[in-house]
Design a protein around this motif. Structure first.
Motif, PDB file in Angstrom:
ATOM      1  N   UNK A   1      -4.645  -3.138  31.180  1.00  0.00           N
ATOM      2  CA  UNK A   1      -5.546  -3.583  29.432  1.00  0.00           C
ATOM      3  C   UNK A   1      -6.793  -4.316  28.877  1.00  0.00           C
ATOM      4  N   UNK A   2      -4.252  -4.798  29.149  1.00  0.00           N
ATOM      5  CA  UNK A   2      -5.326  -6.373  27.704  1.00  0.00           C
ATOM      6  C   UNK A   2      -5.434  -7.583  28.261  1.00  0.00           C
TER       7      UNK A   2
ATOM      8  N   UNK B   1      -7.552 -10.580  27.581  1.00  0.00           N
ATOM      9  CA  UNK B   1      -8.020 -12.099  28.797  1.00  0.00           C
ATOM     10  C   UNK B   1      -6.344 -11.930  28.254  1.00  0.00           C
ATOM     11  N   UNK B   2      -5.510 -11.849  27.223  1.00  0.00           N
ATOM     12  CA  UNK B   2      -4.007 -12.418  27.554  1.00  0.00           C
ATOM     13  C   UNK B   2      -3.208 -11.430  26.868  1.00  0.00           C
TER      14      UNK B   2
ATOM     15  N   UNK C   1       1.245 -10.115  20.565  1.00  0.00           N
ATOM     16  CA  UNK C   1       0.806  -9.769  19.984  1.00  0.00           C
ATOM     17  C   UNK C   1      -0.684  -8.397  20.016  1.00  0.00           C
ATOM     18  N   UNK C   2      -1.002  -8.760  21.589  1.00  0.00           N
ATOM     19  CA  UNK C   2      -2.464  -7.494  22.297  1.00  0.00           C
ATOM     20  C   UNK C   2      -1.324  -6.762  22.393  1.00  0.00           C
ATOM     21  N   UNK C   3      -0.577  -6.343  22.348  1.00  0.00           N
ATOM     22  CA  UNK C   3       0.595  -5.365  22.775  1.00  0.00           C
ATOM     23  C   UNK C   3       0.425  -4.520  21.606  1.00  0.00           C
ATOM     24  N   UNK C   4       0.482  -4.963  20.482  1.00  0.00           N
ATOM     25  CA  UNK C   4       0.508  -4.308  18.980  1.00  0.00           C
ATOM     26  C   UNK C   4      -0.786  -3.819  18.808  1.00  0.00           C
ATOM     27  N   UNK C   5      -1.969  -4.984  18.927  1.00  0.00           N
ATOM     28  CA  UNK C   5      -3.211  -4.963  19.097  1.00  0.00           C
ATOM     29  C   UNK C   5      -3.988  -3.426  19.451  1.00  0.00           C
TER      30      UNK C   5
END
Length: 223
Positions: free
Chosen positions: A174-175, A180-181, A185-189
């Motif tokens: 999913x991330x 694209x990363x 940080x993106x996991x938290x988002x």
């Protein structure tokens, strides 16, 4: 596999065609949209490798046109632009994967083989689960016929989940496809976005649209 390569750069065409031949696959070449459309009308392909910039016309436009004609052959974009925004544009246009130039030939072949194993992508344009309706073409979401606001990033996540047709999609997948990363940080988002979507799309106080596979990922329920 039979692969159609669409690129206006002769060197790239030769490189990809040679790599595919060594890997045991057939390829057909097109230097522009019109040649590509003629080739698709005359033969069936397992995968299409499509350059984003094709002279006067964008490969994104060609991809969108192919999807409107209900062509579901997996499409891998090649582009000198490797930004997250560029990758999202490619996926939103109907692409299945995106590889930035310059690329490693081994990675290109691995991605083509993966798309070939996946087969035609039947991307749902409308998802209805109980009182929740998601219209991906118009990018409108309704709960009991009441439209609710959904942000661009939330649509990106919903698109990834809907493409899985009820299967669990890992957090990293999913991330990678939405941001694209893959990072903390993106996991938290992602957690924040899933929490928002559950609240927005709940019916009678029950957020029944999503299923969480603990430690694995998320799935979008389907009827």
């Amino acid at each position: 596999m039979h692969v159609l390569i669409v690129d206006d750069d002769e060197e790239t065409l030769g490189l990809v065609a040679s790599a595919l031949r060594r890997d045991g696959h057939r390829s057909s070449l097109a230097t522009g949209p019109e040649q590509a459309l003629r080739a698709i009308a005359e033969a069936s392909f397992d995968v299409i490798v499509l350059d984003v910039m094709l002279g006067d016309r964008s490969g994104l436009d060609l991809c969108a046109e192919l999807r409107r004609t209900e062509l579901h052959t997996p499409i891998l974009f090649l582009s000198a632009r490797g930004t997250v925004a560029a990758r999202v544009d490619g996926l939103d246009a109907g692409g299945d994967d995106y590889l930035a130039k310059p690329f490693a030939v081994r990675e290109l072949l691995a991605r083509i083989r993966a798309l070939g194993r996946r087969g035609p992508s039947l991307r749902p344009t409308l998802v209805q689960v109980g009182a929740v309706r998601l219209d991906f073409t118009a990018r409108k979401a309704f709960v009991a016929e009441r439209e609710v606001p959904v942000t661009a990033r939330e649509w990106d996540v919903l698109r990834v989940l809907a493409d899985a047709h009820g299967r669990v999609v890992s957090f990293d997948d999913i991330l990678d496809r939405s941001w694209g990363e893959v990072s903390e940080k993106t996991r938290a988002s992602l957690e924040v976005i899933m929490s928002r979507l559950r609240r927005k799309l709940e019916v009678d106080g029950h957020p029944a649209l999503f299923r969480t596979a603990r430690g694995l990922g998320y799935a979008l329920e389907s009827e």
